[in-house]
Motif scaffolding. Sequence first.
Motif, mmCIF file in Angstrom:
data_model
loop_
_atom_site.group_PDB
_atom_site.id
_atom_site.type_symbol
_atom_site.label_atom_id
_atom_site.label_comp_id
_atom_site.label_asym_id
_atom_site.label_seq_id
_atom_site.Cartn_x
_atom_site.Cartn_y
_atom_site.Cartn_z
ATOM 1 N N SER A 39 0.839 -1.196 0.000
ATOM 2 C CA SER A 39 0.000 0.000 0.000
ATOM 3 C C SER A 39 0.872 1.243 0.000
ATOM 4 O O SER A 39 1.821 1.362 0.780
ATOM 5 C CB SER A 39 -0.903 -0.006 1.237
ATOM 6 O OG SER A 39 -1.638 1.186 1.316
ATOM 7 N N THR A 40 0.537 2.153 -0.847
ATOM 8 C CA THR A 40 1.262 3.420 -0.880
ATOM 9 C C THR A 40 0.720 4.342 0.204
ATOM 10 O O THR A 40 -0.495 4.449 0.415
ATOM 11 C CB THR A 40 1.087 4.099 -2.252
ATOM 12 O OG1 THR A 40 -0.302 4.279 -2.513
ATOM 13 C CG2 THR A 40 1.701 3.250 -3.351
ATOM 14 N N GLY A 41 1.604 5.012 0.884
ATOM 15 C CA GLY A 41 1.215 5.942 1.936
ATOM 16 C C GLY A 41 1.124 5.314 3.310
ATOM 17 O O GLY A 41 0.989 6.039 4.306
ATOM 18 N N PHE A 42 1.188 3.974 3.387
ATOM 19 C CA PHE A 42 1.143 3.314 4.694
ATOM 20 C C PHE A 42 2.579 3.159 5.192
ATOM 21 O O PHE A 42 3.422 2.573 4.511
ATOM 22 C CB PHE A 42 0.477 1.946 4.581
ATOM 23 C CG PHE A 42 -0.008 1.413 5.890
ATOM 24 C CD1 PHE A 42 -1.263 1.752 6.375
ATOM 25 C CD2 PHE A 42 0.796 0.602 6.662
ATOM 26 C CE1 PHE A 42 -1.718 1.280 7.594
ATOM 27 C CE2 PHE A 42 0.355 0.113 7.874
ATOM 28 C CZ PHE A 42 -0.901 0.457 8.344
ATOM 29 N N PRO A 43 2.901 3.677 6.387
ATOM 30 C CA PRO A 43 4.301 3.679 6.843
ATOM 31 C C PRO A 43 4.768 2.280 7.255
ATOM 32 O O PRO A 43 3.995 1.462 7.747
ATOM 33 C CB PRO A 43 4.273 4.621 8.045
ATOM 34 C CG PRO A 43 2.877 4.514 8.564
ATOM 35 C CD PRO A 43 2.000 4.303 7.361
ATOM 36 N N THR A 44 6.027 2.036 7.064
ATOM 37 C CA THR A 44 6.636 0.779 7.496
ATOM 38 C C THR A 44 6.930 0.836 8.997
ATOM 39 O O THR A 44 6.915 1.918 9.605
ATOM 40 C CB THR A 44 7.939 0.537 6.733
ATOM 41 O OG1 THR A 44 8.867 1.594 7.052
ATOM 42 C CG2 THR A 44 7.703 0.505 5.230
ATOM 43 N N PRO A 45 7.201 -0.305 9.630
ATOM 44 C CA PRO A 45 7.563 -0.277 11.052
ATOM 45 C C PRO A 45 8.781 0.587 11.346
ATOM 46 O O PRO A 45 8.832 1.266 12.375
ATOM 47 C CB PRO A 45 7.825 -1.752 11.365
ATOM 48 C CG PRO A 45 7.002 -2.505 10.381
ATOM 49 C CD PRO A 45 7.016 -1.680 9.131
ATOM 50 N N ALA A 46 9.761 0.573 10.452
ATOM 51 C CA ALA A 46 10.967 1.377 10.679
ATOM 52 C C ALA A 46 10.644 2.869 10.664
ATOM 53 O O ALA A 46 11.127 3.635 11.515
ATOM 54 C CB ALA A 46 12.022 1.047 9.625
ATOM 55 N N VAL A 47 9.824 3.295 9.714
ATOM 56 C CA VAL A 47 9.440 4.707 9.641
ATOM 57 C C VAL A 47 8.620 5.111 10.863
ATOM 58 O O VAL A 47 8.823 6.187 11.459
ATOM 59 C CB VAL A 47 8.653 4.970 8.339
ATOM 60 C CG1 VAL A 47 8.079 6.388 8.334
ATOM 61 C CG2 VAL A 47 9.546 4.763 7.129
ATOM 62 N N THR A 48 7.714 4.240 11.282
ATOM 63 C CA THR A 48 6.904 4.536 12.466
ATOM 64 C C THR A 48 7.764 4.619 13.713
ATOM 65 O O THR A 48 7.543 5.487 14.575
ATOM 66 C CB THR A 48 5.830 3.450 12.640
ATOM 67 O OG1 THR A 48 5.074 3.342 11.426
ATOM 68 C CG2 THR A 48 4.889 3.801 13.779
ATOM 69 N N LEU A 49 8.741 3.727 13.839
ATOM 70 C CA LEU A 49 9.645 3.779 14.989
ATOM 71 C C LEU A 49 10.439 5.075 15.004
ATOM 72 O O LEU A 49 10.649 5.682 16.066
ATOM 73 C CB LEU A 49 10.586 2.575 14.956
ATOM 74 C CG LEU A 49 11.614 2.483 16.087
ATOM 75 C CD1 LEU A 49 10.921 2.381 17.443
ATOM 76 C CD2 LEU A 49 12.542 1.294 15.862
ATOM 77 N N GLU A 50 10.866 5.531 13.844
ATOM 78 C CA GLU A 50 11.599 6.798 13.759
ATOM 79 C C GLU A 50 10.737 7.969 14.223
ATOM 80 O O GLU A 50 11.188 8.836 14.984
ATOM 81 C CB GLU A 50 12.069 7.009 12.323
ATOM 82 C CG GLU A 50 12.877 8.278 12.113
ATOM 83 C CD GLU A 50 13.300 8.444 10.675
ATOM 84 O OE1 GLU A 50 13.807 9.529 10.344
ATOM 85 O OE2 GLU A 50 13.111 7.508 9.880
ATOM 86 N N HIS A 51 9.474 7.978 13.814
ATOM 87 C CA HIS A 51 8.554 9.032 14.255
ATOM 88 C C HIS A 51 8.282 8.923 15.758
ATOM 89 O O HIS A 51 8.137 9.947 16.442
ATOM 90 C CB HIS A 51 7.243 8.940 13.478
ATOM 91 C CG HIS A 51 7.289 9.544 12.120
ATOM 92 N ND1 HIS A 51 6.839 10.817 11.836
ATOM 93 C CD2 HIS A 51 7.752 9.055 10.940
ATOM 94 C CE1 HIS A 51 6.998 11.092 10.561
ATOM 95 N NE2 HIS A 51 7.550 10.021 9.987
ATOM 96 N N ALA A 52 8.188 7.697 16.267
ATOM 97 C CA ALA A 52 7.921 7.514 17.699
ATOM 98 C C ALA A 52 9.071 8.039 18.551
ATOM 99 O O ALA A 52 8.849 8.675 19.593
ATOM 100 C CB ALA A 52 7.677 6.033 17.995
ATOM 101 N N ILE A 53 10.291 7.784 18.120
ATOM 102 C CA ILE A 53 11.450 8.290 18.868
ATOM 103 C C ILE A 53 11.436 9.813 18.905
ATOM 104 O O ILE A 53 11.665 10.439 19.945
ATOM 105 C CB ILE A 53 12.749 7.759 18.235
ATOM 106 C CG1 ILE A 53 12.840 6.240 18.417
ATOM 107 C CG2 ILE A 53 13.962 8.436 18.870
ATOM 108 C CD1 ILE A 53 13.996 5.606 17.679
ATOM 109 N N LYS A 54 11.120 10.417 17.783
ATOM 110 C CA LYS A 54 11.058 11.879 17.725
ATOM 111 C C LYS A 54 9.887 12.408 18.555
ATOM 112 O O LYS A 54 9.999 13.435 19.237
ATOM 113 C CB LYS A 54 10.926 12.330 16.266
ATOM 114 C CG LYS A 54 11.032 13.826 16.066
ATOM 115 C CD LYS A 54 10.836 14.169 14.588
ATOM 116 C CE LYS A 54 11.888 13.493 13.718
ATOM 117 N NZ LYS A 54 11.740 13.894 12.286
#
Length: 294
Positions: free
Chosen positions: A65-80
Amino acid sequence: MSAVMDKVLNERVSAAPLKKAAAPPAAAPAPAKRRPLKPYFLAVLPPVLGIALLVLVWEIVAAKSTGFPTPAVTLEHAIKLFSDPFYQKGPNDQGIGWNLWSSLKRVATGFGMAALVGIPLGFMIGRFKFLSGMFNPIISLLKPVSPLAWLPIGLLVFKAANPAAIWAIFICSIWPMIINTAVGVQRVPQDYMNVAKVLNLSEWKIVTKILFPSVLPYMLTGVRLAIGTAWLVIVAAEMLTGGVGIGFWVWDEWNNLNVPHIIIAIVVIGVVGLLLEQALVAIARAFTYEEVRN
């Protein structure tokens, strides 16, 4: 001659010191038994596999799916995001920590009011048949109503979003407490009540010495069910009413098309709900009998 020699030999043998039998060698100390790792392995492996399966499915969905974030991207946002969860840049721009705190305050207020009303009412309904016959139709009629259906009534009566959300939590939390408490009172053995009549106990003594210890497991079950329902309702109520809260924060992030933050909020909501339920389970285990704990 031979007799004399035999006598001499016997005297020498009897005079000779007896040699002690050699002691058997000391047994080597038994090696310390190692605790089997299998129970710990079986306790840790299933949750780890479950989380790994969830991450794998998430990764597949994100790849398809386009636009759905991967776990790695979500983890990066969570850390921030969690590096500064309590920032404030305006009334509608606050960190996730403040939004979560606002939701917890609303839940605590509505849930506490429901406990103050629902538990005593459950005792009275279970204790007196007249009240049971009077309130049972009302409870049967209102209990199936969706909690969010009560939200417009709260907005109409209170003219504000915050008390309307608390009202929705109150009305959805009160039914499990009333029903479970009343059922617990009705299941108290009749022998206990007969003893109370023989001893001529007052109603206060009956409630505190007989009913309350017997009803406590049922009451705590109702409280545990109510807190789970309240936490579900507050998220939906805040999406509709706006303001500050984890539900409003999710809806605001959706308006900004910030999908990673929505996924983070879902995880946070799940973790907080789990912690609330486990805390009430621990309280129930501390105040109930062993067979009830199991």
